[in-house]
Design a protein around this motif. Structure first.
Motif, PDB file in Angstrom:
ATOM      1  N   GLN A   1      -4.295  12.167  -0.639  1.00  0.00           N
ATOM      2  CA  GLN A   1      -4.411  11.542   0.672  1.00  0.00           C
ATOM      3  C   GLN A   1      -5.275  12.369   1.618  1.00  0.00           C
ATOM      4  O   GLN A   1      -5.952  11.825   2.482  1.00  0.00           O
ATOM      5  N   GLN A   2      -5.281  13.674   1.459  1.00  0.00           N
ATOM      6  CA  GLN A   2      -6.101  14.539   2.310  1.00  0.00           C
ATOM      7  C   GLN A   2      -7.572  14.530   1.891  1.00  0.00           C
ATOM      8  O   GLN A   2      -8.468  14.559   2.736  1.00  0.00           O
ATOM      9  N   LYS A   3      -7.832  14.482   0.583  1.00  0.00           N
ATOM     10  CA  LYS A   3      -9.204  14.647   0.082  1.00  0.00           C
ATOM     11  C   LYS A   3      -9.826  13.361  -0.460  1.00  0.00           C
ATOM     12  O   LYS A   3     -10.985  13.371  -0.869  1.00  0.00           O
ATOM     13  N   ASP A   4      -9.058  12.271  -0.490  1.00  0.00           N
ATOM     14  CA  ASP A   4      -9.544  10.994  -1.026  1.00  0.00           C
ATOM     15  C   ASP A   4     -10.082  11.126  -2.448  1.00  0.00           C
ATOM     16  O   ASP A   4     -11.143  10.583  -2.792  1.00  0.00           O
TER      17      ASP A   4
ATOM     18  N   SER B   1     -13.588  -6.819  -9.711  1.00  0.00           N
ATOM     19  CA  SER B   1     -14.139  -6.817  -8.359  1.00  0.00           C
ATOM     20  C   SER B   1     -13.538  -5.685  -7.533  1.00  0.00           C
ATOM     21  O   SER B   1     -14.204  -5.127  -6.663  1.00  0.00           O
ATOM     22  N   MET B   2     -12.289  -5.335  -7.794  1.00  0.00           N
ATOM     23  CA  MET B   2     -11.595  -4.244  -7.106  1.00  0.00           C
ATOM     24  C   MET B   2     -10.539  -3.689  -8.046  1.00  0.00           C
ATOM     25  O   MET B   2      -9.957  -4.437  -8.837  1.00  0.00           O
ATOM     26  N   VAL B   3     -10.267  -2.402  -7.907  1.00  0.00           N
ATOM     27  CA  VAL B   3      -9.179  -1.767  -8.645  1.00  0.00           C
ATOM     28  C   VAL B   3      -8.292  -1.081  -7.615  1.00  0.00           C
ATOM     29  O   VAL B   3      -8.746  -0.195  -6.889  1.00  0.00           O
ATOM     30  N   TYR B   4      -7.045  -1.531  -7.544  1.00  0.00           N
ATOM     31  CA  TYR B   4      -6.074  -0.941  -6.634  1.00  0.00           C
ATOM     32  C   TYR B   4      -5.127  -0.047  -7.415  1.00  0.00           C
ATOM     33  O   TYR B   4      -4.655  -0.414  -8.494  1.00  0.00           O
ATOM     34  N   LEU B   5      -4.841   1.107  -6.860  1.00  0.00           N
ATOM     35  CA  LEU B   5      -3.937   2.083  -7.464  1.00  0.00           C
ATOM     36  C   LEU B   5      -2.721   2.216  -6.568  1.00  0.00           C
ATOM     37  O   LEU B   5      -2.844   2.514  -5.383  1.00  0.00           O
ATOM     38  N   ILE B   6      -1.570   1.968  -7.145  1.00  0.00           N
ATOM     39  CA  ILE B   6      -0.301   2.052  -6.410  1.00  0.00           C
ATOM     40  C   ILE B   6       0.394   3.321  -6.894  1.00  0.00           C
ATOM     41  O   ILE B   6       0.648   3.474  -8.087  1.00  0.00           O
ATOM     42  N   PHE B   7       0.673   4.230  -5.970  1.00  0.00           N
ATOM     43  CA  PHE B   7       1.150   5.556  -6.335  1.00  0.00           C
ATOM     44  C   PHE B   7       2.658   5.691  -6.190  1.00  0.00           C
ATOM     45  O   PHE B   7       3.245   5.209  -5.229  1.00  0.00           O
ATOM     46  N   SER B   8       3.258   6.387  -7.160  1.00  0.00           N
ATOM     47  CA  SER B   8       4.684   6.667  -7.129  1.00  0.00           C
ATOM     48  C   SER B   8       4.944   8.023  -7.776  1.00  0.00           C
ATOM     49  O   SER B   8       4.408   8.325  -8.840  1.00  0.00           O
ATOM     50  N   VAL B   9       5.778   8.829  -7.120  1.00  0.00           N
ATOM     51  CA  VAL B   9       6.196  10.092  -7.709  1.00  0.00           C
ATOM     52  C   VAL B   9       7.351   9.788  -8.661  1.00  0.00           C
ATOM     53  O   VAL B   9       8.305   9.085  -8.290  1.00  0.00           O
ATOM     54  N   GLN B  10       7.259  10.307  -9.877  1.00  0.00           N
ATOM     55  CA  GLN B  10       8.296  10.073 -10.881  1.00  0.00           C
ATOM     56  C   GLN B  10       9.666  10.481 -10.338  1.00  0.00           C
ATOM     57  O   GLN B  10       9.822  11.549  -9.775  1.00  0.00           O
ATOM     58  N   GLY B  11      10.626   9.584 -10.506  1.00  0.00           N
ATOM     59  CA  GLY B  11      11.995   9.861 -10.097  1.00  0.00           C
ATOM     60  C   GLY B  11      12.271   9.698  -8.615  1.00  0.00           C
ATOM     61  O   GLY B  11      13.401   9.891  -8.178  1.00  0.00           O
TER      62      GLY B  11
ATOM     63  N   GLY C   1      11.995   6.859  -6.767  1.00  0.00           N
ATOM     64  CA  GLY C   1      12.530   5.561  -6.375  1.00  0.00           C
ATOM     65  C   GLY C   1      11.707   4.881  -5.294  1.00  0.00           C
ATOM     66  O   GLY C   1      12.156   3.909  -4.693  1.00  0.00           O
ATOM     67  N   HIS C   2      10.502   5.395  -5.042  1.00  0.00           N
ATOM     68  CA  HIS C   2       9.636   4.866  -3.986  1.00  0.00           C
ATOM     69  C   HIS C   2       8.187   4.781  -4.468  1.00  0.00           C
ATOM     70  O   HIS C   2       7.775   5.503  -5.363  1.00  0.00           O
ATOM     71  N   PHE C   3       7.443   3.915  -3.803  1.00  0.00           N
ATOM     72  CA  PHE C   3       5.994   3.959  -3.868  1.00  0.00           C
ATOM     73  C   PHE C   3       5.560   4.803  -2.670  1.00  0.00           C
ATOM     74  O   PHE C   3       6.154   4.705  -1.597  1.00  0.00           O
ATOM     75  N   GLN C   4       4.534   5.614  -2.845  1.00  0.00           N
ATOM     76  CA  GLN C   4       4.078   6.456  -1.748  1.00  0.00           C
ATOM     77  C   GLN C   4       2.825   5.895  -1.064  1.00  0.00           C
ATOM     78  O   GLN C   4       2.283   6.520  -0.161  1.00  0.00           O
ATOM     79  N   GLY C   5       2.372   4.739  -1.488  1.00  0.00           N
ATOM     80  CA  GLY C   5       1.218   4.113  -0.877  1.00  0.00           C
ATOM     81  C   GLY C   5       0.275   3.573  -1.926  1.00  0.00           C
ATOM     82  O   GLY C   5       0.541   3.643  -3.114  1.00  0.00           O
ATOM     83  N   PHE C   6      -0.853   3.025  -1.438  1.00  0.00           N
ATOM     84  CA  PHE C   6      -1.833   2.518  -2.397  1.00  0.00           C
ATOM     85  C   PHE C   6      -3.246   2.751  -1.889  1.00  0.00           C
ATOM     86  O   PHE C   6      -3.484   2.926  -0.691  1.00  0.00           O
TER      87      PHE C   6
ATOM     88  N   VAL D   1     -11.036   7.884  -4.224  1.00  0.00           N
ATOM     89  CA  VAL D   1     -10.148   6.778  -3.854  1.00  0.00           C
ATOM     90  C   VAL D   1     -10.213   6.609  -2.344  1.00  0.00           C
ATOM     91  O   VAL D   1     -10.505   7.567  -1.619  1.00  0.00           O
ATOM     92  N   GLU D   2      -9.980   5.402  -1.890  1.00  0.00           N
ATOM     93  CA  GLU D   2      -9.890   5.125  -0.454  1.00  0.00           C
ATOM     94  C   GLU D   2      -8.473   4.649  -0.181  1.00  0.00           C
ATOM     95  O   GLU D   2      -8.086   3.567  -0.616  1.00  0.00           O
ATOM     96  N   TRP D   3      -7.713   5.488   0.514  1.00  0.00           N
ATOM     97  CA  TRP D   3      -6.324   5.161   0.796  1.00  0.00           C
ATOM     98  C   TRP D   3      -6.255   4.020   1.809  1.00  0.00           C
ATOM     99  O   TRP D   3      -6.892   4.066   2.853  1.00  0.00           O
ATOM    100  N   ILE D   4      -5.470   3.026   1.493  1.00  0.00           N
ATOM    101  CA  ILE D   4      -5.286   1.860   2.353  1.00  0.00           C
ATOM    102  C   ILE D   4      -3.979   1.984   3.121  1.00  0.00           C
ATOM    103  O   ILE D   4      -3.900   1.685   4.301  1.00  0.00           O
ATOM    104  N   ARG D   5      -2.951   2.452   2.428  1.00  0.00           N
ATOM    105  CA  ARG D   5      -1.626   2.580   3.053  1.00  0.00           C
ATOM    106  C   ARG D   5      -0.970   3.852   2.554  1.00  0.00           C
ATOM    107  O   ARG D   5      -0.885   4.068   1.351  1.00  0.00           O
ATOM    108  N   LYS D   6      -0.525   4.676   3.465  1.00  0.00           N
ATOM    109  CA  LYS D   6       0.169   5.925   3.137  1.00  0.00           C
ATOM    110  C   LYS D   6       1.575   5.816   3.696  1.00  0.00           C
ATOM    111  O   LYS D   6       1.816   6.163   4.848  1.00  0.00           O
ATOM    112  N   GLU D   7       2.462   5.282   2.896  1.00  0.00           N
ATOM    113  CA  GLU D   7       3.825   5.046   3.383  1.00  0.00           C
ATOM    114  C   GLU D   7       4.777   5.017   2.205  1.00  0.00           C
ATOM    115  O   GLU D   7       4.466   4.471   1.155  1.00  0.00           O
TER     116      GLU D   7
END
Length: 122
Positions: free
Chosen positions: A29-32, A52-62, A64-69, A95-101
């Motif tokens: 998220q800091q360095k894209d 046309s687009m590739v979206y990456l949805i991020f989650s830390v193992q264990g 129980g949350h997504f951390q953004g996409f 990567v270009e972060w769209i949502r950091k939540e």
């Protein structure tokens, strides 16, 4: 690397990227940038070129949350990064972060993956 502009009439692809720790997500998220295992590189590069687009949805193992996409903004190159400090990673890509939540999986239980026996996306 090619321009990340959308290509009409091409599919949009989505990938869930599992990270072993939150620090890797913070660095991204800091360095894209992101780096994945060599076994994932071919799939992601192919999707980058054929979609046309590739979206990456991020989650830390264990977690129980997504951390953004984020949107994949370049193909994966040969250059490696010392940011993650692991020899198990391949090349770096933009990567270009769209949502950091942080979003609990329970808010996405209605999303099913048809390519994984309609299991919940998490």
């Amino acid at each position: 690397s090619k321009s990340p502009s959308p290509r009409p009439n091409m599919p949009v692809r989505y990938f869930i990227m599992k990270s072993s720790n939150l620090q890797n997500i913070d660095i991204s998220q800091q360095k894209d940038i992101w780096s994945t295992t060599p076994s994932n590189e071919r799939k992601l590069n192919r999707a980058f070129w054929e979609s046309s687009m590739v979206y990456l949805i991020f989650s830390v193992q264990g977690s129980g949350h997504f951390q953004g996409f984020a949107r994949m903004a370049s193909e994966i190159g040969c250059e490696k990064s010392q940011d993650w400090g692991s020899s198990g990673f391949g090349g770096v890509f933009k990567v270009e972060w769209i949502r950091k939540e942080s979003i609990p999986f329970q808010f996405a239980h209605h999303l099913l993956n048809p390519w994984n026996d309609n299991k919940k996306a998490q």
